[in-house]
Design a protein around this motif. Structure first.
Motif, PDB file in Angstrom:
ATOM      1  N   PHE A 193      13.319   8.603 -81.301  1.00  0.00           N
ATOM      2  CA  PHE A 193      14.235   8.872 -80.196  1.00  0.00           C
ATOM      3  C   PHE A 193      15.523   9.449 -80.778  1.00  0.00           C
ATOM      4  N   ALA A 194      16.062  10.477 -80.142  1.00  0.00           N
ATOM      5  CA  ALA A 194      17.300  11.092 -80.623  1.00  0.00           C
ATOM      6  C   ALA A 194      18.210  11.383 -79.443  1.00  0.00           C
ATOM      7  N   ASN A 195      19.467  10.978 -79.546  1.00  0.00           N
ATOM      8  CA  ASN A 195      20.494  11.281 -78.550  1.00  0.00           C
ATOM      9  C   ASN A 195      21.170  12.586 -78.957  1.00  0.00           C
ATOM     10  N   ILE A 196      21.063  13.616 -78.117  1.00  0.00           N
ATOM     11  CA  ILE A 196      21.502  14.965 -78.492  1.00  0.00           C
ATOM     12  C   ILE A 196      22.507  15.471 -77.461  1.00  0.00           C
ATOM     13  N   TYR A 197      23.728  15.758 -77.921  1.00  0.00           N
ATOM     14  CA  TYR A 197      24.830  16.145 -77.040  1.00  0.00           C
ATOM     15  C   TYR A 197      25.503  17.427 -77.523  1.00  0.00           C
ATOM     16  N   PRO A 198      25.119  18.572 -76.989  1.00  0.00           N
ATOM     17  CA  PRO A 198      25.860  19.794 -77.325  1.00  0.00           C
ATOM     18  C   PRO A 198      27.356  19.691 -77.020  1.00  0.00           C
ATOM     19  N   TYR A 199      27.735  18.862 -76.049  1.00  0.00           N
ATOM     20  CA  TYR A 199      29.155  18.730 -75.724  1.00  0.00           C
ATOM     21  C   TYR A 199      29.973  18.298 -76.934  1.00  0.00           C
ATOM     22  N   TYR A 200      29.418  17.460 -77.792  1.00  0.00           N
ATOM     23  CA  TYR A 200      30.153  16.941 -78.935  1.00  0.00           C
ATOM     24  C   TYR A 200      30.026  17.827 -80.167  1.00  0.00           C
ATOM     25  N   ALA A 201      29.382  18.972 -80.028  1.00  0.00           N
ATOM     26  CA  ALA A 201      29.175  19.868 -81.179  1.00  0.00           C
ATOM     27  C   ALA A 201      30.056  21.113 -81.059  1.00  0.00           C
ATOM     28  N   ASN A 202      31.320  20.917 -80.727  1.00  0.00           N
ATOM     29  CA  ASN A 202      32.292  22.012 -80.634  1.00  0.00           C
ATOM     30  C   ASN A 202      31.842  23.118 -79.677  1.00  0.00           C
ATOM     31  N   PRO A 203      31.614  22.794 -78.406  1.00  0.00           N
ATOM     32  CA  PRO A 203      31.159  23.816 -77.459  1.00  0.00           C
ATOM     33  C   PRO A 203      32.204  24.885 -77.171  1.00  0.00           C
ATOM     34  N   ASN A 204      33.488  24.593 -77.459  1.00  0.00           N
ATOM     35  CA  ASN A 204      34.530  25.597 -77.217  1.00  0.00           C
ATOM     36  C   ASN A 204      34.280  26.881 -77.988  1.00  0.00           C
ATOM     37  N   SER A 205      33.584  26.769 -79.123  1.00  0.00           N
ATOM     38  CA  SER A 205      33.357  27.955 -79.943  1.00  0.00           C
ATOM     39  C   SER A 205      32.410  28.942 -79.274  1.00  0.00           C
ATOM     40  N   ASN A 206      31.504  28.450 -78.444  1.00  0.00           N
ATOM     41  CA  ASN A 206      30.589  29.331 -77.721  1.00  0.00           C
ATOM     42  C   ASN A 206      30.024  28.544 -76.549  1.00  0.00           C
TER      43      ASN A 206
END
Length: 336
Positions: A193-206
């Motif tokens: 199981f993996a919790n995956i959050y693009p929000y926390y991966a510097n989305p401001n950059s793109n």
């Protein structure tokens, strides 16, 4: 010949339906004014949400789920891991929280959540694997091994490298913790199981890359693999990291993914609605990821309601897709 072709067509349709049901929703209860457990279950049913994740064996929720078609991922809280290092305690946990509810459709047991040698959950590191093994043994002894899969929920913070996805690798000081877990999962045909959050991966950059709205590939990895969204890139980085430790055959279930509607510069109603709608559409398809094409991506949206009693930073309190009065925050999301 015609009958064989008809049977093949029916099997293909069944597989497509199975993939289409790959979306669940996490149900956390750390909020004010939330509906009763029975009302929550009815809300799942009205919206054709057929999978739920809960984080502890909350008996009122289990009672409300009796006799429904909702498949359940149930959690062992981190503060119970040490006690379940005793096999008898694990047997009792499975008896009281699983076997006592024969008409609840248990699918997974998540033994621990976000345990990491580098964060506030580091004290639980020594207990995760043995607790997983003991719960797995108890499930099998109860005759439920073909029905219920046991794992633990990790997250992207365990990775030391993730860009491009093909170089995904766990942090050096995480490897001693995670490698035996991956080996156990591989040997027993169990998922990660993996919790995956693009929000926390510097989305401001793109931001389009994070919200599934990019029209051109943003990342081109080894073998010409093209990434149009950050979710796939993060998931494939997890797959690459697992493969480096002998877990190339271990499927990943996305046990959480979501976007907040408040509390940060790109945490808006509009962005959150876009993320949830596009994530659902993406994982309900059969495209898979560039590294794992054609594989359905079972995913649990985080989460059913805002948990406004949560400690920590403000943004953590705004991931709900429904309001406490059971109205959809982002319009009607299509779960089937």
């Amino acid at each position: 010949m015609a009958s064989k072709l008809l049977l093949l067509g029916l099997l293909i349709n069944l597989l497509i339906v199975k993939d289409a049901q790959s979306v669940g929703v996490c149900y956390g209860r750390n909020g004010y004014g939330l509906p009763s457990e029975r009302d929550v279950v009815r809300l799942y049913q009205r919206n054709n949400i057929t999978r739920m994740r809960i984080y502890d064996p909350h008996h009122p929720t289990l009672e409300a789920l009796r006799g429904t078609n909702i498949e359940l991922m149930i959690g062992v809280p981190n503060d119970r891991l040490q006690s379940l290092n005793d096999q008898n305690a694990a047997n009792i946990w499975v008896r009281d929280n699983i076997q006592r509810y024969p008409n609840v459709r248990f699918r997974y047991i998540a033994v621990g959540n976000n345990v990491d040698p580098n964060n506030g959950n580091s004290r639980y590191v020594p207990f995760v694997l043995r607790a997983m093994q003991n719960v797995h043994n108890a499930v099998r002894a109860a005759g439920l091994g073909n029905q219920i899969k046991v794992s633990t929920a990790t997250y992207t913070g365990l990775l030391g490298s993730s860009f491009p996805p093909s170089i995904g690798a766990f942090r050096d000081n995480v490897r001693g913790f995670i490698e035996p877990i991956i080996r156990f999962l591989s040997q027993n045909n169990l998922p990660m199981f993996a919790n995956i959050y693009p929000y926390y991966a510097n989305p401001n950059s793109n931001l389009p890359f994070a919200l599934f709205t990019a029209t051109q590939p943003v990342v081109i990895d080894n073998g010409g693999r093209q990434y149009f969204n950050l979710f796939d890139a993060m998931l494939d980085a997890h797959y690459a990291a697992q493969a480096r430790l002998g877990g190339g055959n271990v499927e990943i279930i996305v046990s959480e993914s979501g976007w907040p509607s408040s509390g940060g510069p790109v945490a808006t109603i509009g962005n959150a609605g876009t993320y949830y709608r596009n994530l659902i559409a993406h994982v309900r398809g059969t495209r898979g990821t560039p590294l794992k094409p054609g594989r359905s991506i079972e995913t649990y949206l985080f989460e059913m309601f805002d948990e406004n009693r949560k400690p920590g930073i403000e943004v953590e309190r705004h991931f709900g897709i429904f309001t406490p009065n059971q109205q959809p925050k982002y319009g009607q999301l299509s779960f089937n």
